[in-house]
Scaffold this motif. Structure first.
Motif, PDB file in Angstrom:
ATOM      1  N   PHE A 136       0.830  -1.205   0.000  1.00  0.00           N
ATOM      2  CA  PHE A 136       0.000   0.000   0.000  1.00  0.00           C
ATOM      3  C   PHE A 136       0.865   1.256   0.000  1.00  0.00           C
ATOM      4  O   PHE A 136       0.566   2.232  -0.686  1.00  0.00           O
ATOM      5  N   LEU A 137       1.934   1.243   0.765  1.00  0.00           N
ATOM      6  CA  LEU A 137       2.839   2.398   0.773  1.00  0.00           C
ATOM      7  C   LEU A 137       3.477   2.609  -0.594  1.00  0.00           C
ATOM      8  O   LEU A 137       3.577   3.740  -1.076  1.00  0.00           O
ATOM      9  N   TYR A 138       3.912   1.530  -1.225  1.00  0.00           N
ATOM     10  CA  TYR A 138       4.538   1.642  -2.532  1.00  0.00           C
ATOM     11  C   TYR A 138       3.533   2.126  -3.581  1.00  0.00           C
ATOM     12  O   TYR A 138       3.878   2.892  -4.469  1.00  0.00           O
ATOM     13  N   ALA A 139       2.301   1.672  -3.472  1.00  0.00           N
ATOM     14  CA  ALA A 139       1.283   2.040  -4.470  1.00  0.00           C
ATOM     15  C   ALA A 139       0.903   3.509  -4.379  1.00  0.00           C
ATOM     16  O   ALA A 139       0.637   4.138  -5.409  1.00  0.00           O
ATOM     17  N   VAL A 140       0.857   4.088  -3.192  1.00  0.00           N
ATOM     18  CA  VAL A 140       0.466   5.491  -3.064  1.00  0.00           C
ATOM     19  C   VAL A 140       1.667   6.433  -3.136  1.00  0.00           C
ATOM     20  O   VAL A 140       1.519   7.624  -2.904  1.00  0.00           O
ATOM     21  N   SER A 141       2.823   5.922  -3.476  1.00  0.00           N
ATOM     22  CA  SER A 141       3.998   6.777  -3.612  1.00  0.00           C
ATOM     23  C   SER A 141       3.863   7.751  -4.766  1.00  0.00           C
ATOM     24  O   SER A 141       4.581   8.749  -4.824  1.00  0.00           O
ATOM     25  N   GLY A 142       2.960   7.481  -5.675  1.00  0.00           N
ATOM     26  CA  GLY A 142       2.737   8.375  -6.810  1.00  0.00           C
ATOM     27  C   GLY A 142       2.231   9.746  -6.406  1.00  0.00           C
ATOM     28  O   GLY A 142       2.275  10.682  -7.200  1.00  0.00           O
ATOM     29  N   ILE A 143       1.770   9.886  -5.183  1.00  0.00           N
ATOM     30  CA  ILE A 143       1.336  11.195  -4.698  1.00  0.00           C
ATOM     31  C   ILE A 143       2.535  12.130  -4.567  1.00  0.00           C
ATOM     32  O   ILE A 143       2.438  13.318  -4.860  1.00  0.00           O
TER      33      ILE A 143
END
Length: 95
Positions: free
Chosen positions: A30-37
């Motif tokens: 989940f952390l890696y996936a929302v890194s796009g922010i």
């Protein structure tokens, strides 16, 4: 002559390490996936590729080295933090 009756072995206790490690791996996903922010798309894709590689390796460690799964998840958490903070400081990703 009598036949010997087979007696089942008592059940082995379930080890928590692989389950806890995979729960931590899911949390890092989940952390890696929302890194796009914060991070650019290419950094997010690169982080996800690294995560998939470590996850595949962790799946092979399930029975042979269950404690390494938790260590890998902790390593992924540290890597995520270093990449995002380093990118924000050095490359001004947060702007």
């Amino acid at each position: 002559m009598r036949e010997r009756r087979r007696v089942a072995r008592p059940p082995q206790p379930v080890d928590f390490w692989p389950f806890g490690g995979m729960i931590a791996m899911a949390a890092t996903l989940f952390l890696y996936a929302v890194s796009g922010i914060v991070a650019p798309w290419w950094a997010t894709v690169l982080l996800l590729v690294v995560w998939v590689g470590v996850f595949a390796r962790a799946c092979t460690w399930w029975t042979t080295h269950p404690r390494r799964i938790s260590a890998a998840a902790l390593g992924l958490l540290v890597l995520w933090f270093v990449v995002l903070v380093g990118g924000a400081v050095a490359l001004d990703w947060s702007a």
